[in-house]
Scaffold this active site. Sequence first.
Site, PDB file in Angstrom:
ATOM      1  N   MET A  14       0.856  -1.189   0.000  1.00 15.56           N
ATOM      2  CA  MET A  14       0.000   0.000   0.000  1.00 15.56           C
ATOM      3  C   MET A  14       0.893   1.240   0.000  1.00 15.56           C
ATOM      4  SD  MET A  14      -3.411  -0.936   2.097  1.00 15.56           S
ATOM      5  CE  MET A  14      -2.793  -0.672   3.727  1.00 15.56           C
ATOM      6  N   GLY A  15       2.143   1.063  -0.386  1.00 16.34           N
ATOM      7  CA  GLY A  15       3.053   2.199  -0.499  1.00 16.34           C
ATOM      8  C   GLY A  15       3.623   2.658   0.824  1.00 16.34           C
ATOM      9  N   LEU A  57       6.795   2.962   1.404  1.00 21.20           N
ATOM     10  CA  LEU A  57       7.667   1.797   1.546  1.00 21.20           C
ATOM     11  C   LEU A  57       8.680   1.977   2.681  1.00 21.20           C
ATOM     12  CD1 LEU A  57       8.385   1.174  -2.251  1.00 21.20           C
ATOM     13  CD2 LEU A  57       6.562   0.210  -0.825  1.00 21.20           C
ATOM     14  N   HIS A 105       9.260  -3.752   3.349  1.00 16.64           N
ATOM     15  CA  HIS A 105       8.868  -3.951   1.941  1.00 16.64           C
ATOM     16  C   HIS A 105      10.107  -4.196   1.073  1.00 16.64           C
ATOM     17  CE1 HIS A 105       5.532  -1.018   3.167  1.00 16.64           C
ATOM     18  NE2 HIS A 105       4.873  -2.082   2.791  1.00 16.64           N
ATOM     19  N   ASP A 108       2.624  -9.231   9.096  1.00 15.47           N
ATOM     20  CA  ASP A 108       1.177  -9.437   8.923  1.00 15.47           C
ATOM     21  C   ASP A 108       0.925 -10.933   8.783  1.00 15.47           C
ATOM     22  OD1 ASP A 108       0.252  -6.608   8.732  1.00 15.47           O
ATOM     23  OD2 ASP A 108       1.654  -6.593   7.056  1.00 15.47           O
ATOM     24  N   SER A 131       7.044  -0.469  10.063  1.00 16.70           N
ATOM     25  CA  SER A 131       5.659  -0.377   9.610  1.00 16.70           C
ATOM     26  C   SER A 131       5.410   1.025   9.070  1.00 16.70           C
ATOM     27  CB  SER A 131       4.725  -0.635  10.794  1.00 16.70           C
ATOM     28  OG  SER A 131       3.416  -0.189  10.499  1.00 16.70           O
ATOM     29  N   ARG A 181       2.840   2.584   9.473  1.00 21.06           N
ATOM     30  CA  ARG A 181       2.070   3.293  10.505  1.00 21.06           C
ATOM     31  C   ARG A 181       2.950   3.839  11.629  1.00 21.06           C
ATOM     32  NH1 ARG A 181      -2.230  -0.665   8.960  1.00 21.06           N
ATOM     33  NH2 ARG A 181      -4.011   0.582   8.300  1.00 21.06           N
TER      34      ARG A 181
HETATM   35  O1  PAF Z   1      -0.032  -5.786   3.493  1.00 17.51           O
HETATM   36  C1  PAF Z   1      -0.481  -4.853   2.789  1.00 17.51           C
HETATM   37  O2  PAF Z   1       0.153  -3.819   2.594  1.00 17.51           O
HETATM   38  C2  PAF Z   1      -1.872  -4.999   2.174  1.00 17.51           C
HETATM   39  O3  PAF Z   1      -2.732  -5.655   3.038  1.00 17.51           O
HETATM   40  C3  PAF Z   1      -1.854  -5.657   0.797  1.00 17.51           C
HETATM   41  C4  PAF Z   1      -1.361  -7.089   0.845  1.00 17.51           C
HETATM   42  C5  PAF Z   1      -0.992  -4.844  -0.159  1.00 17.51           C
HETATM   43  C6  PAF Z   1      -3.273  -5.676   0.218  1.00 17.51           C
HETATM   44  O4  PAF Z   1      -3.801  -4.401   0.078  1.00 17.51           O
END
Ligand code: PAF
Length: 283
Positions: free
Chosen positions: A32-33, A35, A39, A152, A187, A189
């Site tokens: 979801m960007g 980064l 990621h 996650d 994260s 967040r």
């Molecule tokens: O983990 C995430 O960032 C999101 O849940 C995902 C897998 C990109 C789906 O929107």
Amino acid sequence: MPAKLVKTISGVRKAVQQVKKEGGKVGFVPTMGYLHEGHLSLMRQARKETDFVVISIFVNPLQFGPKEDLNRYPRDINRDKRLANEVGVDLIFYPDENEMYPQPFRTFVEVKELDEYLCGRSRPGHFRGVCTVVAKLFNIVQPDIAYFGQKDIQQARIIQQMVKDLNFPIKIKVMPIIREEDGVAKSSRNVYLSQSQRESACILYKALCYGKEKIKDNVRPTNVIKKMKEMITKEGGKIDYVELVDWANLKPVNKVEKGKKYILAVAAWFGKARLIDNEVITL
Ligand code: PAF
């Protein structure tokens, strides 16, 4: 070569088809960007193992509850492009909402039971939103390998089940959690945290390490969880859950058995940030 930014499904399909025609393997990291190192570690792994690395950047409205942080979720596409380029991503799929969910949109993917505990309990509909968008992304990108982070863990387990149940010909790789020096899991967040909340947040990992050791020492899970909750609360965290669940079905357990695999997971609020973290425990 810098990563190609593609906003359309047809554009992604064309690029991927070309790679496959030439016998190349496609690696995929959905995001979801905003980064971070977590990621990027997935993208580096994809770079190592595949010929063409695709990432998606899409803040998926379907997986946010009505009171959640969809509107203020951090976004910075220029920064994301730069970071993706640094790790050698080939294609960034950056669709808008209309491209992903042209109206009317009426089909949803739901994995039963695995969403009953942990985050599923406090975020109803969240994993239905995740599965729906990931299933769509898998159909669009058609990767050979898709990479998810252990942070996650419930999401990763649910996606593994979805891929098995719906026969997606895709290998799912779950990569380790990347942490800051003091143990806080990376994260997007974390940007919501004030300096003092950020300092307090390292209690999550400390509590998990404590808990993992005690579970391995055969201390009763209820006692371990009680102590972990005390540790987190004392640091100002507002507990959503602390749970020990069976790795296979994600159901909470009160007793552990040798030879089995468990997940010790926490979610707690520090100010406006709801942080999650976990440790996998193999006995
Ligand atoms: O983990 C995430 O960032 C999101 O849940 C995902 C897998 C990109 C789906 O929107």
